[in-house]
Design an enzyme around this catalytic site. Structure first.
Site, PDB file in Angstrom:
ATOM      1  N   ASP A  26     -49.378  10.934  31.285  1.00 35.84           N
ATOM      2  CA  ASP A  26     -48.681  11.083  32.568  1.00 35.84           C
ATOM      3  C   ASP A  26     -47.396  10.276  32.587  1.00 35.84           C
ATOM      4  O   ASP A  26     -46.399  10.702  33.172  1.00 35.84           O
ATOM      5  CB  ASP A  26     -49.587  10.630  33.717  1.00 35.84           C
ATOM      6  N   ASP A  74     -54.477  10.934  33.893  1.00 35.13           N
ATOM      7  CA  ASP A  74     -54.761  11.046  35.327  1.00 35.13           C
ATOM      8  C   ASP A  74     -55.485   9.841  35.907  1.00 35.13           C
ATOM      9  O   ASP A  74     -56.411   9.983  36.715  1.00 35.13           O
ATOM     10  CB  ASP A  74     -55.534  12.346  35.610  1.00 35.13           C
ATOM     11  N   ARG A  83     -56.747  10.417  39.841  1.00 38.41           N
ATOM     12  CA  ARG A  83     -55.531  11.085  40.331  1.00 38.41           C
ATOM     13  C   ARG A  83     -55.316  12.355  39.509  1.00 38.41           C
ATOM     14  O   ARG A  83     -54.501  12.407  38.619  1.00 38.41           O
ATOM     15  CB  ARG A  83     -54.312  10.160  40.204  1.00 38.41           C
ATOM     16  N   TYR A 132     -55.344  25.427  31.008  1.00 41.40           N
ATOM     17  CA  TYR A 132     -54.797  24.185  31.557  1.00 41.40           C
ATOM     18  C   TYR A 132     -54.048  24.516  32.850  1.00 41.40           C
ATOM     19  O   TYR A 132     -54.505  25.348  33.617  1.00 41.40           O
ATOM     20  CB  TYR A 132     -53.938  23.452  30.524  1.00 41.40           C
TER      21      TYR A 132
END
Length: 541
Positions: A257, A234, A144, A90
């Site tokens: 997020d 994201d 994103r 990750y």
């Protein structure tokens, strides 16, 4: 005609069972391996091979191939070497894996659902070979990715990586995981001109068309996968907030997020505040960066104050936001609606853009960075922070490492060793004043595996704010006496399964209090029995 790619694994139960048992065990059958073969030696050999790779992306590719060949060996390696392997599978390495995804693509690891599939999304969802086993899905639209922007379908490694952490961190069964990338085009011109790009070669659609696609996707997810917890990951800032609000009561859903980042930062701030010799209500928090993650963090940090008895309005007044145009206040031009709750209501001065000047004005005790602006926490900013409090809390949380607002060494050097530090990406330890200091890492991995495990086990109908808050409190309370003595902000990642189990218990209790749980048997268990139950459900390789 719809062409369905055959996955690299087989849905045939016999082959799947053999795969889950691991190739290493199969080779241990007499005659199928050299006389001195052992599983442990094979894992040692694999670790040596991993360490021989020269770059992080080579190591990432090696581990991806291992996971494909022998899922048990992959997770054994993860569990035995968490500090070393987590940054590879990750952050920060997953950022490079996303950037190079179309170039390095080898085999399907999840579902791709494109705008062209509108009207038949349910059929695509049913193509997953382990449809009846799925319990957790990470879904991204690639708009994103970390601090890298719109990567389109190249965001698939984000979903794959997060689910690997669910398995390693909370014992979710590998066969229960479902990575999904939604391909609604991309605004990335580089992708659109790349002959190897794997996604749709078109710009993203209008809001109405986007919403209609997402409505169908969520409706079909609920129909095809009624037992699945969904994590949104994201999405662009506007969609992150709007789709969380739009769908969070339609199925068990959270946005990592917004909520996961908020929870892990809240936990870190609670831990850090123990080391600062001032009352809770005297803390002032300045967030540099005001995207979806930052505003999500700000909302979660309200609990830092309300848990100490302050009112919501009193808590709101202790939190300031700074975006690309400076201090956020009512009356300033171009303040997005989602930021307005934290806009200063009584500020009447000139627009304030310089971070050093803002820090001098606000006098924060905690400075949090979610801006993806490298080096934004300059030596002067850190020195001014040190004048506000004897122990400045400095959390540069942007990912990956090269986008961090400052380094651990910079925070210590310019605060004369007084800073309490946590970052989004990993930094090494530093020696200052003859004392070795260890940095904290505000990794969402501390939160989402336990949150997901608890929600799955209690069969939550939705993921409530109280469940997210419970995960933060569970993490903040998980530090051992040794870790507290070293002034650590977060516990050691090697204890992630123990931490996830404790968090899962607290999440289940919060779900029960909110009456969103469906597993009524768990209500009859005391906390000790419930913890034993949670641990018994955690898969181990």
């Amino acid at each position: 005609m719809t062409i369905v790619l055959t996955p690299y694994w087989s849905p045939d139960e016999g082959i799947q069972k053999l795969k889950m048992e691991g190739r290493a065990k199969a080779l241990a059958v007499p005659g199928l391996a050299p006389p001195a073969f052992s599983v442990k030696a094979q894992l040692d050999r694999t670790l040596l091979q991993l360490r021989s790779k020269l770059s992080p992306i080579e190591k990432y590719s090696f581990l991806a191939q291992l996971k494909q060949a022998d899922v048990e060996a992959f997770y054994k390696l993860c569990l035995e070497n968490m500090p070393e392997i987590t940054p590879i599978i990750y952050t920060p390495t997953v950022g490079d894996a996303c950037l190079q995804y179309s170039k390095n693509y080898r085999h399907p690891e999840g579902l791709f659902i494109s705008l062209k599939d509108k009207g038949k999304i349910g059929n695509i969802l049913r193509n997953w070979p382990l449809v009846n086993e799925a319990r957790i899905s990470v879904v991204t639209d690639g708009s994103r990715i970390l601090g890298l922007g719109d990567l389109g379908v190249n965001g698939m490694p984000i979903a794959v990586g997060k689910l690997s952490l669910y398995v390693a961190g909370a014992g979710i069964r590998p066969s229960s995981t479902l990575p999904i990338t939604l391909d609604l085009g991309t605004e990335n011109s580089g992708n659109l001109s790349d002959p190897l790009y794997l996604g749709l070669r078109q710009r993203r659609p209008s809001g109405a068309e986007y919403d209609a696609f997402m409505d169908e996707f969520v409706t079909e997810m609920r129909r095809v996968y009624p037992k699945v917890l969904v994590q949104f990951e994201d999405f662009s800032t506007d969609h992150a907030f709007s789709y969380l609000a739009r769908f969070r009561n339609s199925l068990p859903l959270f946005n990592d997020d917004i909520q996961g980042t908020g929870a892990v930062v809240l936990a870190g701030l609670l831990s850090a505040a123990r080391l600062v010799p001032i009352p809770r209500n005297e803390h002032r928090i300045l967030l540099f960066g005001a995207g979806s993650a930052s505003v999500g963090v700000a909302k979660q940090l309200m609990s830092f104050f309300t848990l100490a008895g302050m009112s919501e309005e009193e808590a709101r007044r202790q939190i300031w936001l700074v975006d690309s145009k400076g201090l956020v206040y009512v009356g300033r031009e171009e303040v997005a609606d989602y930021k307005m709750y934290f806009a200063r209501r009584h500020y009447t001065g000139l627009p304030m853009k310089d971070l050093t000047e803002i820090v001098k004005f606000v006098k924060p005790t905690a400075l949090l960075g979610l801006s993806t602006i490298t080096g934004a926490f300059t030596p002067e900013v850190i020195r001014v922070m040190s004048q506000n409090t004897s122990r400045p809390i400095i959390f540069p949380l942007s990912n990956p490492v090269h986008l961090s607002e400052c380094t651990f060494a910079e925070a210590l050097t310019h605060s004369n060793g007084t800073a309490i530090f946590a970052s989004g990406s990993p930094f090494g330890s530093e020696v200052i004043g003859g004392v070795r200091r260890e940095p904290g890492q505000g990794n969402n991995m501390y939160i989402f595996p336990g949150l997901g495990l608890g929600a799955i086990l209690c069969r939550a109908k939705s993921v409530t704010d109280s469940m997210v808050e419970a995960s933060a409190l569970g993490l903040a309370g998980s530090l051992s006496w040794d870790e507290r003595a070293l002034e650590l902000v977060y516990p050691r990642i090697e204890r992630i399964r123990e931490i996830s189990a404790d968090i899962a218990v607290k999440v289940i209790r919060a779900a029960q209090r909110a009456c969103v749980d469906n597993s009524t048997d768990l209500k009859r268990m005391n906390d000790t029995r419930l913890l034993e139950f949670v641990k018994s459900k955690m898969w181990s390789p």
